[in-house]
Each structure stands twice: as structure tokens, then as C-alpha cells.
Design a protein around this motif. Structure first.
Motif, PDB file in Angstrom:
ATOM      1  N   ASN A 137       0.025   0.964  -5.454  1.00 23.60           N
ATOM      2  CA  ASN A 137      -0.564  -0.180  -4.744  1.00 23.60           C
ATOM      3  C   ASN A 137      -0.571  -1.409  -5.648  1.00 23.60           C
ATOM      4  O   ASN A 137      -0.833  -1.297  -6.853  1.00 23.60           O
ATOM      5  CB  ASN A 137      -2.012   0.097  -4.347  1.00 23.60           C
ATOM      6  CG  ASN A 137      -2.148   1.128  -3.256  1.00 23.60           C
ATOM      7  OD1 ASN A 137      -1.179   1.616  -2.707  1.00 23.60           O
ATOM      8  ND2 ASN A 137      -3.381   1.471  -2.947  1.00 23.60           N
ATOM      9  N   GLY A 179      -1.665   6.075  -3.216  1.00 26.43           N
ATOM     10  CA  GLY A 179      -1.957   4.720  -3.684  1.00 26.43           C
ATOM     11  C   GLY A 179      -1.590   4.433  -5.118  1.00 26.43           C
ATOM     12  O   GLY A 179      -1.967   3.390  -5.658  1.00 26.43           O
ATOM     13  N   ASP A 227       0.857  -1.179   0.000  1.00 28.88           N
ATOM     14  CA  ASP A 227       0.000   0.000   0.000  1.00 28.88           C
ATOM     15  C   ASP A 227       0.893   1.228   0.000  1.00 28.88           C
ATOM     16  O   ASP A 227       1.588   1.502   0.983  1.00 28.88           O
ATOM     17  CB  ASP A 227      -0.915   0.003   1.235  1.00 28.88           C
ATOM     18  CG  ASP A 227      -1.928  -1.119   1.190  1.00 28.88           C
ATOM     19  OD1 ASP A 227      -2.634  -1.236   0.175  1.00 28.88           O
ATOM     20  OD2 ASP A 227      -1.993  -1.894   2.163  1.00 28.88           O
TER      21      ASP A 227
END
Length: 144
Positions: A63, A60, A54
Motif C-alpha cells: 500500500n 496491504g 491498495d
């Protein structure tokens, strides 16, 4: 009666504020890594391993979740109050297959933490060295 595992590892661990690198991306990215695994050398078909990253630095943008699909090598090596379990194999991220190598270190209860010594997804991701995790979140099997 279940199968005795001569070498393997169970992992349910989180390591926060890690600086990691991505292939082809300059610099490093900070984030949280979540590791889960239940691996036994004698039952590779039912073994499982995932790594979720993450990205806490770029909203993000980086991610991803890696899921192992095959295990080519599982080895256990004991020493100095720890058991190291090395795993090599292949897995997928968004349908693309990558090779990987991970080393999980289960330290004795006297230590303050267990350690993910290495997790590299070849041509994609490297956690850049050891990542400490909560003591007891890595449980190695097969070291004496």
C-alpha cells in the motif's frame, strides 16, 4: 469570476483488480488504484493530484499514497471522441521525491468508460498499461 482553464483535468476515479509493477520487485501485484486530481495548466501552484494503491494480494504490504508536489508539464490533445491530458512533474511517497507521468483520457459520453492510459512513478511504480474507470470520473478541460 474564476479563472478559465485552457488545459487541465479533474479526476475522481477508482480502478480495481489492476496488475501493477514495483521497481526491483519481481512479478506483478494486484490491487485497487484510486486517482484524484484537479489540475489546470494556468494555476500549477493550486493544482493537486494523488494516487493511492491498495494491495489486495499481500495483505496491504505494498500500500502507498503518492502526492504530486509540482507540475512541470500539462498538455491537452483532442481526437476521436476523447481528450487526453498528459501531466509530468514530481511528488512524494513517505518523504521520498519521485518524478511521474500520467495520461488521463476523457471519452465522449457514448463510451462505456474513461481511461487512465498511463501512470508511472519513475523508479518506483508502473500501472502497466491502461486502467478503465467509470465514465464521467475523468473530466478534461481544454480540448476541442
Amino acid at each position: 469570476m474564476g479563472i478559465v482553464c485552457p488545459c487541465g483535468v479533474r479526476v475522481n476515479a477508482v480502478s480495481q483488480q489492476n496488475r501493477v509493477s514495483f521497481e526491483g520487485v519481481p512479478g506483478t501485484v494486484c490491487g485497487t488504484i484510486t486517482y484524484t486530481a484537479d489540475i489546470c495548466v494556468s494555476t500549477p501552484g493550486s493544482s493537486r493530484l494523488t494516487l493511492r494503491f491498495d494491495d489486495t494480494e499481500n495483505n496491504g504490504a505494498r500500500n502507498f499514497t503518492f502526492t504530486a508536489t509540482s507540475f512541470k508539464q500539462v498538455t491537452c490533445c483532442g481526437g476521436d471522441y476523447r481528450c487526453d491530458v498528459t501531466i509530468r512533474g514530481t511528488g512524494i511517497i513517505d518523504g521520498i521525491t519521485y518524478g511521474f507521468q500520467a495520461i488521463f483520457s476523457d471519452y465522449s459520453k457514448m463510451a462505456k468508460a474513461d481511461v487512465v492510459k498511463e501512470f508511472e512513478i519513475f523508479d518506483f511504480f508502473d500501472q502497466l498499461g491502461a486502467a478503465p474507470v467509470k465514465q464521467g470520473s475523468i473530466m478534461a478541460r481544454g480540448c476541442m
